[in-house]
Structure formats: structure tokens, C-alpha cells
Design an enzyme around this catalytic site. Structure first.
Site, PDB file in Angstrom:
ATOM      1  N   GLY A  19     -10.796  -3.004  -6.066  1.00  0.00           N
ATOM      2  CA  GLY A  19     -10.567  -4.001  -5.032  1.00  0.00           C
ATOM      3  C   GLY A  19     -10.341  -3.326  -3.703  1.00  0.00           C
ATOM      4  N   GLY A  24      -7.557  -0.027   2.781  1.00  0.00           N
ATOM      5  CA  GLY A  24      -8.465   0.828   2.052  1.00  0.00           C
ATOM      6  C   GLY A  24      -8.967   0.174   0.787  1.00  0.00           C
ATOM      7  N   VAL A  26      -9.388   0.534  -3.532  1.00  0.00           N
ATOM      8  CA  VAL A  26      -8.769   1.117  -4.716  1.00  0.00           C
ATOM      9  C   VAL A  26      -9.819   1.266  -5.804  1.00  0.00           C
ATOM     10  CG1 VAL A  26      -6.929   0.909  -6.433  1.00  0.00           C
ATOM     11  CG2 VAL A  26      -6.575   0.036  -4.119  1.00  0.00           C
ATOM     12  N   LYS A  41      -6.384   5.060  -4.186  1.00  0.00           N
ATOM     13  CA  LYS A  41      -6.553   4.258  -2.979  1.00  0.00           C
ATOM     14  C   LYS A  41      -7.046   5.161  -1.853  1.00  0.00           C
ATOM     15  CE  LYS A  41      -4.120   0.815  -0.171  1.00  0.00           C
ATOM     16  NZ  LYS A  41      -2.849   0.062  -0.014  1.00  0.00           N
ATOM     17  N   ASP A 136       5.504  -7.611   4.296  1.00  0.00           N
ATOM     18  CA  ASP A 136       4.251  -8.274   3.927  1.00  0.00           C
ATOM     19  C   ASP A 136       4.320  -8.756   2.484  1.00  0.00           C
ATOM     20  OD1 ASP A 136       1.737  -9.312   4.404  1.00  0.00           O
ATOM     21  OD2 ASP A 136       0.691  -7.449   3.920  1.00  0.00           O
TER      22      ASP A 136
END
Length: 494
Positions: A19, A24, A26, A41, A136
């Protein structure tokens, strides 16, 4: 360079893409030396030349490596390859919370939602105890391993925009908003002072979405979402899902209060209130005072079950790593500059210990710190005649690994140092020979998490001069050392 299936990146062989996000992509990747799959990652190529973006990426690695908790994802290693930064994390099978919400209430019922919330809250409270904020919190950053024979394992991930609690900045250096708008607290949007209660607000938004399947303020434009966070009252989950106890309305209203002082003081307090609401009959509501919620939060902490910290993908076997048939250490993985005066210990056991103190070694041993004879911390830069390096395990089965070495390389002979011996034997492997003892010991007065319990102990001694100046003491696996002998020693890379 292109990172695609079948290529090699920083020594890792890329197996598949898992994903991507703002920072970035992974990948599932084969470890360079051990027979295991890690989650790798890699910094976004489009942002690779952005100094601020690179700094945030590195901060994620540093913060994640220092935050060791069962409900936080742990970092195995990090580095730079051909100008691109990367982080390696443990990989097991699982999904993120967004996927569970998408499957609907048949899969994610209120009871399961509250259990997931409680574990995520424990991880976030650990971040706050460390003096940091996540900034987040959202379903995509809460990872869930579904286990048919037991409870879910829940971990909070993605610390790319985390900052110190005393850092009041809300925007990135370029002026763009860092957090995800659907879960952002009013003070984040309005440029006010931000503390841990901004994460409480975001976790409240996440709870609302778990209970209803919708974000709190579904709107057609970013501006209208921003306005709703700043001015509109918190939505009532019982209106969207009438089968919910109305007590959840109070929970969401408290968690999403416009003023931080009107919210729960911690994520654990929010989780405790949600658990109480779950036991309230549908259609009824009750308000709880702050003290009662705090008592319940303390109970949640006591009931917490420790599990290893991991990064979850959507495939792979998820098995614990095992050593190669050839147990000979490979010194190339060690970063001597990171270890200071203790580099010679890391170089003596390079596959057992992490490549840097906050990385992850065999069975995720990590957070290695030097101790003196009284168990107090020393500096990594201080040279001592007898060096003691204390590292934390993942709790399955190891709680801690202590390496004791004589700096002058004089031998340490076999002599067990714990109370109850269950067995001992001479061992022989391709890398050498030595002796092991295993048994148990009651720990008291240590001032650590081991205090007041009987733990299994295993000690390892070496015959060959390249390692006979050191000994290992491994603690964990309940009240017997037999579990350590079977589950740690059998594949230990020694």
C-alpha cells in the site's frame, strides 16, 4: 531506482506492494539474512528531494523506534539506499481499521469497536507519556490482526507528523495542513495550542465512525468540513444507528468538545467511558463524572494484555522469525557509531542484538540500554570494565535479554546466578560450544516490570575465545525456564 516485485532494495528482496500513503510506499520484503518477511516503507520518489519531507520521514523512524509498547508499531531498522530513505518493520497478516469499518456492523459491532478503541487508547496514552503527540489519529493508522481463536491485536502506526508536546506548530513548513481533515481537532484547524486532547478528539471521531460507518461530518467540500469541526455540535451516533445505547451520544459529545478543557483528559478515559456506555441499555443515557471515568481507565490499564508490536500487511504467513541453519553471526549489519563504547558487544552478537540500540534483533529484542551493577542507566559512551547491556523483548516469550561482557575479554565461566535450576547442558553448534542453564527466579526490589513475579530464566555461556568473555541472561516465558529453552534458545542465532 524503481522498487518493484523481484528487485532488491537495501538488501531486501521486494515480494509485493502492500500500500501507499502521503509519505511513501510499503512493500513486503524478504530480510537480507534471516528467513522472514519484513514490511519495508520507502520514501516517496516524488518527494525525495524535499528536505522537510525527508526530515518528517526520519522523525517517524526515530519516534517509532523509541516508543516500545504492545499497542504501537515497532521499527526493526532504517537507512538510506541510493538517495531514498527507508524503514523496515515487522510484518504479519492483518488489516487496518478502515477495512473493518467498510465491512459493516455485521463484522464491527459496538462491543468489538470498544475493544479496539481500548487498545488504541493504550498506545496513544503511551505516546503522550513520552511527551509526544500523534496528530494524525484515524482508522487508516490503526492496525488490526484478526484472530479466530482470541481477541484482536490492535496497534497504532504512522508517526510521520508526530511532534513533541511542547511544539505548538500545526502547519508544515510549506504551510499545508499536516493532519487528516475529517479527524482534526478545532485547535489544530484554528492554529491554537495543541496538546494530547487533540488526539482524544481524533480518537472520538474514529469511535463515531466505528459505531456508525460514517465520518462525523460528511460534507462535499474541505471548507464545509473545516467549518463543521469549528462550529457545529458533535453528531449523535444514536441518530444514525438507533440500536446504539444513547449513552454513546454523551461519549462522543465529550470526546469531540470544541474546547480541549471540556474533553476527556486522556484516550484511556475516553475508552473507559465507551466501555461504560456499552453496558447501558439502548435508549437510555447517563452522564459520568470525570473521577469515575478515571477509575475505569485505570482498570482498563490493569486488564491490558501485552502483545508484540508489529506492522500489518494483507498477506504473508505472519510466523515468528527463525535463525538460519548456520548460526554464525554476520557483523555487517551492526552500526558501531550508534553503539558507542558498547559496539564490541553488538559486534559479538550481531544477529541476536539489533543493528542500532532502538532497532530490532532476534525475536524483536530492542531498546537496549547500558546499566551499572545497581541497575541504573549508564551512557553508551562510557567505557566500563564490566559492561551490562539490558534489552527489552517482545513478551512472547522473552521479556528481557541482558548481555554481560568483560571489556578486557577475560573469560566468564559457567556459573548460574539464579535461584531455582531446572536443567543445564553443554551445547554445540556450527558457531561454537558452551553451556546453558535454565530455571526460574522471583524478582523483587528491581524497580522494573519484573518486580514481584516469578519468571523463567535462561543463561548462556561460551567456550570459544571470540565470545567467552560474555554471558547472556534471558528472562520471560512465565514461571519456568523450559519455555525459553524451547521457544528462544532452539533457534537463537548464536
Amino acid at each position: 531506482m524503481n522498487v518493484v516485485e523481484g528487485t532488491t532494495f537495501a538488501g531486501y528482496r521486494i515480494e509485493r506492494r502492500l500500500g501507499s500513503g502521503g509519505m511513501g510506499t510499503v512493500y513486503a520484503a524478504a530480510h537480507p539474512r534471516l528467513p522472514r518477511t519484513d514490511a519495508l516503507k520507502v520514501l516517496s520518489d516524488a518527494r525525495a528531494d524535499d528536505p522537510e519531507f525527508r526530515a518528517r520521514f526520519l522523525r517517524e523512524a526515530e519516534l517509532a523506534a523509541r516508543l516500545q509498547h504492545p499497542n504501537l508499531v515497532a521499527v526493526r531498522d532504517r537507512g538510506e539506499h541510493e538517495g531514498r530513505l527507508w524503514i523496515a518493520m515487522q510484518y504479519v497478516e492483518g488489516v487496518d481499521l478502515t477495512e473493518l469499518i467498510r465491512r459493516g456492523p455485521a463484522v464491527l459491532d459496538p462491543a468489538r469497536a470498544v475493544r479496539i478503541l481500548a487498545q488504541a487508547a493504550q498506545g496513544l496514552d503511551e505516546i503522550h507519556r513520552a511527551g509526544l503527540l500523534h496528530r494524525d489519529v484515524k482508522p487508516a493508522n490503526i492496525l488490526v490482526a484478526e484472530r479466530p481463536d482470541g481477541p484482536d491485536r490492535v496497534l497504532v502506526t504512522d508517526f510521520g507528523i508526530a511532534r513533541g508536546a511542547d511544539d505548538a506548530a500545526t502547519l508544515t513548513g510549506s504551510g499545508s495542513f499536516a493532519a487528516t481533515l475529517a479527524y482534526a481537532a478545532p485547535e489544530q484547524l484554528g492554529g491554537g495550542a495543541v496538546d494530547r486532547r487533540a488526539d482524544v478528539y481524533a480518537l472520538g471521531c474514529t469511535l463515531y465512525q466505528m459505531l456508525t460507518g460514517s465520518v462525523p461530518f460528511p460534507r462535499h467540500s474541505p471548507g464545509s468540513v473545516l467549518y463543521a469541526h469549528l462550529h457545529e455540535p458533535a453528531p449523535r451516533p444514536s441518530l444514525r444507528n438507533p440500536r446504539l445505547p444513547k449513552a454513546f451520544d454523551d461519549v462522543i459529545a465529550n470526546a469531540m468538545a470544541k474546547l480541549p478543557d471540556d474533553r476527556y483528559d486522556s484516550c484511556g478515559e475516553l475508552a473507559a467511558a465507551a466501555r461504560s456506555a456499552l453496558s447501558t441499555p439502548a435508549g437510555s443515557s447517563r452522564r459520568r463524572n470525570r473521577r469515575a471515568a478515571l477509575v475505569a481507565a485505570a482498570a482498563l490499564a490493569v486488564l491490558a494484555v501485552g502483545v508484540p508490536a508489529v506492522w500489518f500487511g494483507t498477506g504473508g504467513d505472519g510466523a515468528a522469525s527463525t535463525a538460519n541453519d548456520d548460526h554464525r553471526p554476520v557483523a555487517a549489519s551492526v552500526e558501531p557509531a550508534q553503539w558507542g563504547a558498547y559496539a564490541y558487544i553488538a559486534q559479538t552478537f550481531p544477529e541476536l542484538l539489533p543493528s542500532w540500540p532502538f532497532g530490532a534483533g532476534y525475536q524483536d529484542v530492542s531498546t537496549c540500554a547500558p546499566l551499572d551493577e545497581r541497575g541504573e542507566n549508564r551512557s553508551l559512551d562510557a567505557s566500563v570494565p564490566v559492561a551490562r547491556l539490558f534489552c527489552l523483548g517482545d513478551g512472547d516469550p522473552v521479556e528481557s535479554v541482558q548481555v554481560t561482557c568483560n571489556a578486557d575479554r577475560s573469560p566468564i565461566g559457567p556459573s548460574r546466578s539464579f535461584a531455582r535450576v531446572e536443567g543445564d547442558e553443554h551445547w554445540s553448534r556450527p558457531s561454537g560450544t558452551g553451556h546453558i542453564f535454565w530455571g526460574s527466579e522471583l524478582y523483587s526490589g528491581t524497580g522494573t516490570f519484573l518486580d514481584g513475579q516469578t519468571w523463567g530464566v535462561l543463561e548462556v555461556y561460551f567456550d570459544d575465545p571470540s565470545r567467552n568473555f560474555c554471558k547472556l541472561r534471558v528472562v520471560g516465558a512465565g514461571p519456568s525456564g523450559a519455555g525459553l529453552r524451547d521457544r528462544w534458545w532452539s533457534d537463537a542465532p548464536l
